[in-house]
Design an enzyme around this catalytic site. Structure first.
Site: not given
Lengths: 449, 561
Positions: A222-224, A227
Site C-alpha cells: 500500500m505504501c508504494t 505515496s
C-alpha cells in the site's frame, strides 16, 4: 445410405442419435484388443464401448478455454453422458479460444451454448448444461458421476470441489471403500504454460496437499501505491483502490466494473494523470484493463494440449485401458516444448484429505485475531474468510464470521479478546468454515502457556 | 483458378480491418477494429500487435484434413491466421467423421478438404479458407511451385515417399515444413527449416543487465551523486538497492585489489558488509530497511560478470554476419552491426538493455535511476544504428530499409537472440547421414521415447512394402507382428543401428492399427499450432527438430535428428 441434411442452426428438436459404420474405429482398438502396456485390470471386450456410450457419467467443471476442449475430446472418445457446470456468460475476449461460442452468443451462459453446440455437432452426445456455481450443488449431485474433470480458473473453486470429493469418501473400520472414490482430473493453463493432474481422493495427493505449488497472488504494498509509485501498474492500482472509492465517478456506491469500457477509460485517464505527476511512462489502455481485471493471457494451443492430456486420462480411467498418469504433468512451450511428469506426494497432515486432526497452538492470552491471521496466512491453509465457531458452556458460539455484515459487526469485538477471555479451554475443538472447503475443518486448540 | 483466388484473398487480408464483402466505411472499420482487439486481447498480450499482424498476413497449407490436421488448423484459425489452404484428395469415410470435430455425417462421401474447410472457416470470419481436391503427389507432378506461396506447409500422415518428395521441393524453395502425425497413442512432429531467426525469444528467467561489475560513465556519475552515510533516514531507506550495492561494491573493491566478490565466502562477507550499513536506532537495533534487504538478497545474481553468452557470441562470429551482401537479411545485418558495436563502443559488451526491475525506492530516485539506464540504452542503439547505416550503404541499400524501431527492439533483445537451423529430411533419412549417435545413445534406455521414433520409421517401411499399415483389422494383428518385426530389423540393419527394440513396442504398434484417437490428435494439434505461430511471428523459440509425445506414459522428448 441416405445422408440427412445437417442443420446449421442450433436446433433443440430432432437429433440424430444413430451411429454409422466405422464411427468408433479409432476408439475400439483400445477397448477390444489385448496389449502389452495395458492396466493389470484390463480385459478386452466388445461391451466396454457400450459402457462409455450409455453408462459412464462424466462431469466437466468449466465451459471456458479448457471446458470447450474437454467436451469435444470426451464426445469424440465415446462419452455421451456428460454434465457441464459454468456460472459465466460469454464475453468477446473468449472467442479467440473458446471455439464452441460465436459473436452472436455473447452474453449467453457458457454451459448452455457449449452443450447445444456439442450435442448438435456430435450426434447422440447428451451434454447436460448447468448455468450455476459448483457450490449450488450438494453431495447427492456429485455422487452420480464416475469421473470429474475440471477446467477452472480459480484455486478456491478447485479446493472446494476437492473438499467435496473428500467428503464423499467412506471408511469402514479405518479402511477406505474404493467404490466411494470419484477420480478428479484437474487442468490449468496460463499463457504458454499448463499442468494436468490426476487425483484419486483418499489415495493420491490432493489439491490441498500441494498448495505451495500455487504461490499466493502478489499485491503491491500500500505504501508504494499510495505515496511511492514507480511502475505504471502502481498508478493504475492507485486509481482502482484509492481514487475510485473517493470520487465515485459513476455514482455513489457504484463499484468498478472491469467489463465496462467506460469505467476502464476513466481509470485509464486518471492513471495517466497520476503517472505524469511522477514522470512514469507506460500506462496504456491495455495495461489498465489487464491490471484492473487481473487478466491472464491465454491462447487456444495451450488449452488444447492440457485438455487433451486430461481427456486421455479420463479415457484410461473409464476403460482401464492403461495405468493413469501418476500423477502430475507440467507443460511449457515458450522455448521448444517441455513436459515434466512427476508424482506429487500426499501431505501427512493435509487439512483436506488426511485423517489427521488439525492443530492450533496458541498462548491462552493470544487474541482471536492472531488465530484468524494464522488461518489466512499459513501456506498450507491459505483460507480466505474463515468463520470460527466453538462449543462454549454447552452452547454453539460463533466467535467470528465476516461474510455476513451484521454478524461481522457483532463478532468483531471478539478479535481483540484473548482466547481465555472467550471461554476457550485446552483441547477445545474449533470448527472453521471457509470458501475453500465445503465441509468445516475441525481444529484442536492447544495452549502453549 | 485456385492460385489467383488464393493470392487475391491473401492480399485483401493484408489490410487489417477489411471485411470480406461490402464496402468499407470508417465507422464499421473502427467497430471492426475494436472487436478484433477485444476478441484477440488475451493473445495480443503474448505476441503483441506486430505478432498479430504477422499472423494475419500468413497463409498456411495443410496437407490432409485428418483429425490431427483439422485440430492444428483450428488452433490457427481461432487466433486469426490470414488464410489456410487444405490439400486433400481423399473422400470422407465413416471413421473420419468419428474422430474429427470438423466433419459430420453428411460429409461422408464428399471431398475431405472441402468438407473440413467449411466447418473450419465457420470458426472465424476473419480468416480465409481454401481447399484443393488433389493429392500432394499430383501437385508435385503438375505444379510444384504451388507450395512456394505459403508461409508454412503442414504435412499430416503422408507416406514416406511423398513426404520426402515434398520436403525436397519446399527445402529448395525456403518454405518451412512441419510434419505431424498421430499414430495410436503416439504423437510426432518434425520441423524442417533451413534457418529461422528469432529476435524476440521472450526467455522465461532472464537475468537483469545492471552492469554493476563495469558501471558505464553515466551510471558511475549517478552512483557518485549519492552520499549514503550522510543521508536523512527516509532517503537512506528509500535508496534503490542497485545504488546501495554499487556503493558497497566500491568499498569492497577498494579493499580487495579491485576484485569482485566471487567465492561463496566472499559473497557472504559482502552481504555482511551491506548488512552493517543498515541504520540502527538509539538502542543499536537495526531499523527496518527493506531496500537493504533487497540488496542482500540480490548479491547472488547482481554480481554476475557482464558477459556475452556463448550462444550470442556464436552468432556474432557466424558466416552470415561476416559476409554481408546486398540480399543479406535485416537480422544478419543487425548482427554484424552488433558485432561492430561490441568491438568498438561496447568495449566487449552488448548494448545496455535499459530496463531495471522494480524495487523499494521513492518514485524520484527510482525514475532517475531508470532513466540513466534508458538513456544509455538509447545511446548504444544510436551507435548500432550508425553501424547499420554504414553497412547498408556499403552494399548499396537505403539506410531506411532497417527501421529505428527494429534497431531498438534488436538492441533490447540482443542478449537473447536465437537462430534455429534444422537438418533436412533427406539428411535424416539417408543411411549415410542418419544421426546414429543420437539414436544409439538414447536407446541405452530401451524405453526412451526414441524407440517410438524407430517404430514410426518401421511402420512407414511396412506401408512401403505392404501398401497398408499393420494391424488395421483384427485378423491381421497376429501375423503383422512378425512382419513388423522384420521391418524393424531391416531398418536397423540398413542404418547400422545396433540397438534393441523391445518386442512389446512392436506388439503395441500393431495393436494401434494406425488409428488416430482424437485426444492424442488434439495434443499434437495444440503443440503443432503453437510451433507454427512461432515460425510465422518469429517470436518464442521453435523446437529443433523432432518431438515425440507418449500418451501412455504422458511423457515427451525432443531429439535433433
Amino acid at each position: 445410405m441416405a445422408d440427412v441434411e445437417e442443420p446449421m442452426a442450433v436446433d433443440s428438436g430432432c437429433r440424430d442419435t444413430g451411429d454409422w459404420e466405422g464411427r468408433w474405429n479409432h476408439v475400439k482398438k483400445f477397448l477390444e484388443r489385448a496389449g502389452p502396456f495395458t492396466h493389470p485390470d484390463f480385459e478386452p471386450s466388445t461391451e466396454s464401448l457400450q459402457f462409455l456410450l450409455d453408462t459412464c457419467k462424466v462431469l466437466v467443471i468449466g465451459a471456458g478455454g479448457l471446458g470447450c476442449e474437454l467436451l469435444k475430446n470426451l464426445a469424440l472418445s465415446g462419452f455421451r453422458q456428460i454434465h457441464v457446470i459454468d456460472m459465466d456468460t460469454i464475453d468477446v475476449s473468449n472467442l479467440n479460444r473458446q471455439f464452441l461460442f460465436r459473436p452472436k452468443d455473447v452474453g449467453r451462459p457458457k454451459a448452455d451454448v457449449a452443450a447445444e453446440f456439442v450435442n448438435n455437432r456430435i450426434p447422440g452426445c447428451n451434454v447436460v448444461p448447468h448455468f450455476k456455481k459448483i457450490q449450488d450443488f450438494d453431495e447427492s449431485f456429485y455422487r452420480q458421476f464416475h469421473i470429474i474433470v475440471c477446467g477452472l480458473d480459480s484455486i478456491i473453486a478447485r479446493r472446494w470441489i476437492n473438499g467435496m470429493l473428500m467428503s464423499l469418501l467412506s471408511y469402514e473400520d479405518g479402511v477406505l471403500d474404493p467404490s466411494s472414490i470419484i477420480p478428479l482430473l484437474d487442468g490449468g493453463t496460463e499463457g504458454f504454460k499448463g499442468n494436468a493432474r490426476v487425483i484419486l481422493p483418499g489415495m493420491t495427493a490432493c489439491i490441498d496437499c500441494t498448495l505451495e505449488l500455487y504461490p499466493p497472488q502478489i499485491n503491491f504494498p500500500m505504501c508504494t501505491i499510495a505515496s511511492m509509485p514507480r511502475l505504471p501498474e502502481h498508478c493504475i492500482e492507485y486509481v482502482r483502490i484509492l481514487q475510485w472509492p473517493k470520487e465515485n465517478p459513476f455514482g455513489e456506491g457504484v463499484v468498478l466494473d472491469g467489463d465496462d469500457p467506460e469505467h476502464i477509460q476513466w481509470v485509464f485517464q486518471k492513471s495517466l494523470e497520476r503517472a505524469a505527476e511522477f514522470k512514469i511512462t507506460g500506462v496504456t489502455y491495455r495495461l489498465t484493463q489487464g491490471v484492473v481485471k487481473r487478466i491472464i493471457p491465454a491462447v487456444a494451443s495451450t488449452n488444447a494440449v492440457i485438455a487433451a492430456t486430461c481427456a486421455t486420462e479420463v479415457f484410461k480411467i473409464a476403460s482401464s485401458a492403461y495405468i493413469p498418469l501418476n500423477n502430475y504433468l507440467v507443460f511449457n512451450d515458450v522455448d521448444g516444448l517441455y513436459t515434466y511428469t512427476f508424482e506429487a506426494e500426499r501431505k501427512e497432515n493435509c487439512s483436506a484429505c488426511s485423517q489427521v486432526p488439525q492443530k492450533l497452538q496458541f498462548s491462552s492470552s493470544a487474541k482471536l485475531q492472531e488465530v484468524l491471521d494464522y488461518l489466512t496466512e499459513n501456506a498450507s491453509l491459505q483460507m480466505k474468510t474463515p468463520a470460527i465457531t466453538a462449543t462454549v458452556d454447552g452452547k454453539n458460539k460463533t466467535l467470528y464470521l465476516q461474510t455476513v455484515a451484521s454478524i461481522e459487526e457483532r463478532t468483531r469485538p471478539n478479535l481483540s479478546r484473548t482466547l481465555k477471555e472467550l471461554g476457550l479451554a485446552e483441547g477445545q475443538e474449533l470448527a472453521v468454515a471457509d470458501v475453500t472447503t465445503p465441509q468445516t475443518v475441525l481444529f484442536k486448540l492447544n495452549f502453549t502457556s | 483458378m485456385f492460385r489467383e483466388s488464393a493470392r487475391a484473398l491473401c492480399k485483401r487480408k493484408r489490410k487489417r480491418n477489411e471485411f470480406k464483402s461490402g464496402s468499407v466505411d470508417m465507422a464499421s472499420v473502427d467497430k471492426g477494429k475494436a472487436t478484433k482487439e477485444q476478441k484477440y486481447d488475451r493473445q495480443l498480450r503474448l505476441w503483441g500487435d506486430h505478432g498479430q499482424d504477422a499472423l494475419e498476413n500468413a497463409h498456411v497449407c495443410l496437407i490432409n484434413a485428418s483429425a490431427t490436421g483439422t485440430e492444428i488448423l483450428k488452433n490457427l484459425v481461432l487466433p486469426g491466421i490470414g488464410a489456410f489452404t487444405i490439400v486433400d484428395e481423399n473422400k470422407v469415410r465413416g471413421e473420419d467423421v468419428g474422430n474429427n470435430f470438423f466433419l459430420t455425417k453428411s460429409s461422408i462421401g464428399r471431398n475431405r478438404a472441402q468438407a473440413a474447410t467449411e466447418l473450419l472457416q465457420e470458426l472465424n470470419s476473419d480468416v480465409s479458407g481454401n481447399f484443393v481436391e488433389e493429392s500432394p503427389d499430383q501437385l508435385l507432378d503438375n505444379d510444384p511451385d504451388f507450395f512456394h506461396r505459403f508461409s508454412l506447409v503442414i504435412a499430416v500422415h503422408l507416406p514416406e515417399s511423398t513426404l520426402l518428395r515434398l520436403a525436397a521441393f519446399v527445402w529448395g524453395a525456403g518454405v518451412p515444413l512441419l510434419v505431424c502425425r498421430t499414430y495410436g497413442l503416439i504423437g510426432y512432429m518434425r520441423l524442417v527449416v533451413k534457418e529461422h531467426t528469432v529476435v524476440e525469444s521472450h526467455p522465461d528467467n532472464a537475468l537483469e543487465d545492471l552492469r554493476l561489475d563495469h558501471p558505464f560513465p553515466e551510471l558511475k556519475k549517478h552512483i557518485q551523486s549519492y552520499d549514503l552515510e550522510n543521508m536523512e533516514k527516509r532517503d537512506h531507506s528509500h535508496t534503490p538497492w542497485i545504488i546501495v550495492m554499487a556503493k558497497y561494491l566500491e568499498k569492497w573493491r577498494s579493499e580487495h585489489n579491485k576484485q569482485m566478490p566471487k567465492s561463496y565466502k566472499e559473497k557472504e562477507a559482502f552481504r555482511e558488509l551491506i548488512r552493517q550499513g543498515i541504520r540502527k536506532n538509539e538502542n543499536g537495533v537495526p531499523e527496518d530497511e527493506e531496500n537493504f534487504d533487497e540488496a542482500i538478497k540480490n548479491v547472488n545474481t547482481a554480481l554476475n560478470p557482464t558477459k556475452i553468452s556463448s550462444g550470442v557470441e556464436e552468432l556474432l562470429q557466424d558466416e552470415n554476419s561476416k559476409n554481408i551482401k546486398a540480399q543479406t537479411s535485416s537480422f544478419w545485418l543487425l548482427v554484424r552491426a552488433l558485432k561492430e558495436f561490441v568491438e568498438k563502443e561496447g568495449q566487449g559488451s552488448l548494448p545496455v538493455r535499459g530496463t531495471i526491475p522494480d524495487m523499494i525506492a521513492d518514485s524520484d530516485k527510482f525514475i532517475k535511476l531508470q532513466n540513466v539506464y534508458r538513456e544509455k540504452a538509447k545511446e548504444d542503439a544510436t551507435a548500432v544504428s550508425n553501424h547499420i547505416s554504414a553497412l547498408l550503404q556499403s552494399v548499396g541499400r537505403l539506410p531506411e530499409s532497417v527501421s529505428e524501431q527494429e534497431i531498438r527492439l534488436f538492441c533490447k533483445s540482443s542478449a537473447f537472440l536465437r537462430v534455429v537451423r534444422c537438418r533436412s529430411l533427406a539428411e535424416e533419412y539417408s543411411t549415410e547421414t542418419i544421426n546414429k549417435d543420437e539414436i544409439s545413445s538414447c536407446m541405452d534406455n530401451p524405453d526412451s521415447e526414441m524407440v517410438l521414433y524407430l517404430m514410426l520409421r518401421a511402420v512407414d517401411k511396412f506401408y512401403q512394402q505392404h501398401g497398408r499399415y499393420p494391424g488395421v483389422y483384427n485378423y491381421q494383428v497376429e501375423e503383422d507382428i512378425g512382419k513388423l518385426k522384420s521391418c524393424v530389423n531391416s531398418f536397423l540393419q540398413e542404418n547400422g543401428l545396433a540397438v534393441n527394440v523391445k518386442h512389446d513396442y512392436i506388439h503395441e504398434f500393431c495393436r494401434y492399427g494406425a488409428v488416430e484417437p482424437h485426444p492424442v490428435a488434439s495434443f499434437v494439434g495444440g503443440s503443432a499450432a503453437q510451433e507454427a505461430i512461432k515460425i510465422i511471428t518469429h517470436q518464442f523459440v521453435p523446437f529443433n527438430n523432432t518431438f515425440i509425445y507418449n500418451a501412455m506414459a504422458q511423457t515427451s522428448a525432443t531429439f535433433q535428428l
